[in-house]
Design an enzyme around this catalytic site. Structure first.
Site, mmCIF file in Angstrom:
data_model
loop_
_atom_site.group_PDB
_atom_site.id
_atom_site.type_symbol
_atom_site.label_atom_id
_atom_site.label_comp_id
_atom_site.label_asym_id
_atom_site.label_seq_id
_atom_site.Cartn_x
_atom_site.Cartn_y
_atom_site.Cartn_z
ATOM 1 N N TRP A 1 -15.944 35.738 -6.440
ATOM 2 C CA TRP A 1 -17.134 36.129 -7.202
ATOM 3 C C TRP A 1 -16.970 37.518 -7.818
ATOM 4 C CZ3 TRP A 1 -20.405 32.303 -8.063
ATOM 5 C CH2 TRP A 1 -20.538 31.279 -7.125
ATOM 6 N N TRP B 1 -23.886 34.938 -6.221
ATOM 7 C CA TRP B 1 -25.295 34.496 -6.243
ATOM 8 C C TRP B 1 -26.153 35.263 -5.248
ATOM 9 C CZ3 TRP B 1 -27.009 32.484 -1.615
ATOM 10 C CH2 TRP B 1 -26.028 32.063 -0.711
ATOM 11 N N TRP C 1 -39.982 19.546 -2.232
ATOM 12 C CA TRP C 1 -38.805 20.442 -2.326
ATOM 13 C C TRP C 1 -38.972 21.630 -1.373
ATOM 14 C CZ3 TRP C 1 -34.016 20.134 -4.040
ATOM 15 C CH2 TRP C 1 -33.693 19.198 -5.031
ATOM 16 N N TRP D 1 -31.397 29.471 -5.232
ATOM 17 C CA TRP D 1 -30.172 30.178 -5.667
ATOM 18 C C TRP D 1 -28.937 29.328 -5.423
ATOM 19 C CZ3 TRP D 1 -28.870 33.901 -8.840
ATOM 20 C CH2 TRP D 1 -29.896 34.703 -9.325
ATOM 21 N N ASN E 1 -40.697 28.857 -12.891
ATOM 22 C CA ASN E 1 -39.568 28.125 -12.289
ATOM 23 C C ASN E 1 -38.450 27.844 -13.294
ATOM 24 O OD1 ASN E 1 -38.278 26.554 -10.115
ATOM 25 N ND2 ASN E 1 -38.677 24.838 -11.481
ATOM 26 N N GLU F 1 -42.762 18.507 -5.931
ATOM 27 C CA GLU F 1 -42.358 19.930 -5.813
ATOM 28 C C GLU F 1 -42.706 20.470 -4.420
ATOM 29 O OE1 GLU F 1 -40.465 21.520 -8.012
ATOM 30 O OE2 GLU F 1 -40.545 19.647 -9.119
HETATM 31 C C1 LIG Z 1 -33.415 30.743 -8.104
HETATM 32 C C2 LIG Z 1 -34.753 30.319 -7.566
HETATM 33 C C3 LIG Z 1 -35.424 31.111 -6.651
HETATM 34 C C4 LIG Z 1 -36.675 30.712 -6.132
HETATM 35 N N1 LIG Z 1 -37.307 31.516 -5.215
HETATM 36 C C5 LIG Z 1 -38.486 31.114 -4.673
HETATM 37 C C6 LIG Z 1 -39.154 31.909 -3.703
HETATM 38 O O1 LIG Z 1 -38.674 32.954 -3.260
HETATM 39 N N2 LIG Z 1 -40.370 31.477 -3.242
HETATM 40 C C7 LIG Z 1 -40.924 30.296 -3.671
HETATM 41 O O2 LIG Z 1 -42.032 29.950 -3.229
HETATM 42 N N3 LIG Z 1 -40.301 29.525 -4.564
HETATM 43 C C8 LIG Z 1 -39.115 29.890 -5.095
HETATM 44 N N4 LIG Z 1 -38.501 29.101 -6.028
HETATM 45 C C9 LIG Z 1 -39.091 27.787 -6.369
HETATM 46 C C10 LIG Z 1 -40.062 27.798 -7.561
HETATM 47 O O3 LIG Z 1 -39.503 28.457 -8.648
HETATM 48 C C11 LIG Z 1 -41.411 28.444 -7.225
HETATM 49 O O4 LIG Z 1 -41.913 27.886 -6.033
HETATM 50 C C12 LIG Z 1 -42.440 28.197 -8.326
HETATM 51 O O5 LIG Z 1 -41.977 28.725 -9.547
HETATM 52 C C13 LIG Z 1 -43.743 28.866 -7.947
HETATM 53 O O6 LIG Z 1 -44.690 28.706 -8.944
HETATM 54 P P1 LIG Z 1 -45.972 27.800 -8.722
HETATM 55 O O7 LIG Z 1 -46.647 28.175 -7.456
HETATM 56 O O8 LIG Z 1 -46.769 27.862 -9.967
HETATM 57 O O9 LIG Z 1 -45.309 26.377 -8.525
HETATM 58 P P2 LIG Z 1 -45.859 24.905 -8.750
HETATM 59 O O10 LIG Z 1 -45.016 24.307 -9.822
HETATM 60 O O11 LIG Z 1 -47.312 24.843 -8.922
HETATM 61 O O12 LIG Z 1 -45.430 24.182 -7.393
HETATM 62 C C14 LIG Z 1 -46.290 24.172 -6.245
HETATM 63 C C15 LIG Z 1 -45.573 24.739 -5.051
HETATM 64 O O13 LIG Z 1 -44.460 23.923 -4.704
HETATM 65 C C16 LIG Z 1 -43.409 24.737 -4.199
HETATM 66 N N5 LIG Z 1 -42.252 24.594 -5.079
HETATM 67 C C17 LIG Z 1 -42.259 24.310 -6.396
HETATM 68 N N6 LIG Z 1 -40.998 24.204 -6.858
HETATM 69 C C18 LIG Z 1 -40.191 24.445 -5.813
HETATM 70 C C19 LIG Z 1 -38.776 24.478 -5.648
HETATM 71 N N7 LIG Z 1 -37.940 24.226 -6.656
HETATM 72 N N8 LIG Z 1 -38.288 24.787 -4.437
HETATM 73 C C20 LIG Z 1 -39.096 25.017 -3.396
HETATM 74 N N9 LIG Z 1 -40.444 24.997 -3.482
HETATM 75 C C21 LIG Z 1 -40.979 24.708 -4.679
HETATM 76 C C22 LIG Z 1 -43.901 26.168 -4.217
HETATM 77 O O14 LIG Z 1 -44.409 26.492 -2.946
HETATM 78 C C23 LIG Z 1 -45.002 26.126 -5.262
HETATM 79 O O15 LIG Z 1 -45.980 27.119 -5.096
HETATM 80 C C24 LIG Z 1 -37.241 29.487 -6.552
HETATM 81 C C25 LIG Z 1 -36.552 28.694 -7.485
HETATM 82 C C26 LIG Z 1 -35.325 29.096 -7.981
HETATM 83 C C27 LIG Z 1 -34.618 28.221 -8.978
#
Ligand SMILES: Cc1cc2nc3c(=O)[nH]c(=O)nc-3n(C[C@H](O)[C@H](O)[C@H](O)COP(=O)(O)OP(=O)(O)OC[C@H]3O[C@@H](n4cnc5c(N)ncnc54)[C@H](O)[C@@H]3O)c2cc1C
Length: 468
Positions: free
Chosen positions: A309, A362, A280, A385, A344, A277
């Site tokens: 859209w 979107w 990502w 997105w 997420n 993650e």
């Molecule tokens: C539509 C959409 C919008 C999102 N907007 C944001 C946003 O504005 N800011 C943001 O930080 N994340 C965003 N995410 C990614 C992800 O949802 C969040 O990073 C995550 O939910 C944060 O929770 P956590 O810190 O507990 O994540 P954990 O699951 O603990 O993951 C650790 C870290 O990995 C990174 N990460 C995890 N998943 C993703 C992912 N899919 N893409 C990119 N980085 C990721 C984040 O920095 C996160 O804090 C988005 C995802 C989607 C589908």
């Protein structure tokens, strides 16, 4: 001893801060923080995030003060003020050099170019570092030098680079003298009180480290099995810290690596998945750096900009307010509205509902998320997105459409999360909480705003037509 200015932006920390560390090795340091509320509004940043940043700046200033590093906190308006304000701060300490860690988005890059030239005119040098991602944008490319646009090969190469470089973090700089007095941000900036969201989102470097250490010690091993269940706290919730830079991607990687028998992959499934993650996050930042047009409202897949859209304000409003009549979608939106954060799994479900079932643009969802999220990060938000809307790089295929009822069955099987987020459904039983309309409806909770299968068919038809 030469005087240096370190300009802090999305790197509000003293540990593993390359610009701060380099400056402290070369001379006497002063810290600078610019507050740019008008720019934050232009970028649609949420009150939750603004307050989180203000509190984190205060903490960073206190930490620096203990190291004998004075700080200046300057209230400006937008990035247009930055050249004169940075120059003034540099001149005030007779700085020979200004240090900072780069930011990838286009407005930030343009700002930095203007600041560099204002400083150069005054004979002051700039030293730029990278601290937002583990590996600098542009450093992970295909063997022929072109950028990756698919995640899995990017990840493989990213791992190879990371293994070559090693997993390590920079220490906090040595104290440069006796402690000094720390500066503080104003209590209210542009109508946002810095205490907003304080209970829910403890800010600053020390809180970030505690959150990381607890997650790595207690939860990372179960991450793979628990990360998709929104009713558990199975994820780290470090995203606000990573977005504000109160913790670095390297610090997260190092903690995961240590709890994964010193492996980046092939160790514990929970730690492996968490590291993935983090990659990502790297991927989306590298993509943004390689394709700056993404920050100007364009889809990665250019042809999808021509899709017709839907722009219905009424439908958008129901989605925003968590009043779609689909409990799992509404629970996600209400979590976002009430806490500034969304799980997420729900981000994917709510985003797909908007872009696929409602076929709303979107970008409307993207900006609404940004305006509410405490962890709003342009690259990750735009990437998430565009992934959900099938307009992005390595996105979900256009014909894959999450069914919010099936998603709820899989990820909130007892409806506990929905009941917690939607008080109107608190008394609903297991079946009713999934599809209230099938069981006589629930007083105060809306009927579904669309028929799912009709909406799905319509969306697929438009996509097929556009592709043909
Ligand atoms: C539509 C959409 C919008 C999102 N907007 C944001 C946003 O504005 N800011 C943001 O930080 N994340 C965003 N995410 C990614 C992800 O949802 C969040 O990073 C995550 O939910 C944060 O929770 P956590 O810190 O507990 O994540 P954990 O699951 O603990 O993951 C650790 C870290 O990995 C990174 N990460 C995890 N998943 C993703 C992912 N899919 N893409 C990119 N980085 C990721 C984040 O920095 C996160 O804090 C988005 C995802 C989607 C589908």
């Amino acid at each position: 001893m030469p005087q240096h200015l370190v300009w802090f932006r999305s790197d509000l920390r003293t540990l593993d801060n390359p610009a701060l560390f380099a400056a402290s090795q070369q001379g006497q340091v002063t810290g600078l923080f610019l507050l740019t509320p008008e720019q934050w509004r232009v970028h649609g940043i949420s009150d939750y995030k603004i307050a989180f940043m203000l509190r984190s700046i205060d903490v960073a200033s206190q930490h620096l003060a203990k190291l004998g590093i004075e700080t200046q906190i300057v209230l400006g308006s937008d990035f247009g003020d930055a050249p004169s304000q940075v120059l003034e701060a540099a001149k005030s300490i007779n700085a020979t050099k200004v240090f900072w860690n780069d930011e990838v988005a286009i407005d930030e890059q343009r700002r930095d170019t203007r600041v560099t030239s204002a400083l150069a005119d005054a004979g002051i040098a700039v030293e730029r570092h990278q601290g937002f991602t583990s590996l600098p944008p542009g450093s992970v490319r295909k063997p022929d030098g072109s950028p990756y646009s698919v995640f899995t090969p990017f990840k493989k190469r990213w791992f190879a680079h990371c293994i070559d470089r090693g997993v390590h973090c920079l220490p906090r700089p040595e104290p440069q003298g006796s402690p000094v007095a720390g500066a503080a941000t104003p209590a209210v900036v542009d109508g946002v009180s810095k205490s907003f969201g304080e209970d829910r989102w403890p800010s600053g470097e020390a809180n970030a480290l505690t959150t990381l250490q607890e997650f790595a010690a207690e939860k990372i091993r179960d991450y793979e099995s628990e990360r998709d269940l929104p009713n558990l706290q199975g994820t780290s919730q470090l995203s606000p810290h990573l977005a504000a830079g109160t913790i670095s991607a390297n610090q997260c990687l190092e903690a995961a690596y240590q709890h994964n028998d010193h492996r980046l992959f092939g160790g514990n499934p929970g730690a492996d998945t968490w590291i993935s993650e983090l990659v990502w996050r790297e991927f989306y930042n590298h993509i943004l750096a390689e394709h700056p047009r993404l920050a100007t409202g364009h889809a990665f897949k250019k042809e999808t900009d021509a899709l017709p859209w839907n722009l219905s304000k009424e439908q958008l409003q129901r989605w925003q307010q968590g009043e779609t009549g689909f409990p799992f979608v509404d629970a996600g939106m209400r979590q976002l509205n009430s806490t500034g954060w969304m799980h997420n799994r729900l981000r994917m479900v709510t985003a797909q509902f908007l872009a696929k079932h409602l076929f709303l643009d979107w970008r409307l969802g993207e900006s609404y998320f940004m305006a509410r999220l405490v962890d709003g990060d342009f690259a990750a938000n735009n990437g998430g997105w565009q992934w959900s809307a099938s307009t992005g790089t390595d996105a979900v295929p256009y014909f894959r459409i999450f069914n919010p009822i099936r998603q709820a069955e899989r990820f909130d099987p007892n409806g506990d999360f929905v009941r917690r987020m939607i008080p109107e459904l608190a008394g609903a039983d297991k079946k009713q909480v999934l599809e209230p309309w099938k069981y006589g409806g629930v007083d105060g909770y809306p009927a579904p705003m669309i028929d799912l299968s009709t909406a799905r068919d319509q969306t697929l038809a438009v996509w097929k037509l556009a592709r043909s």
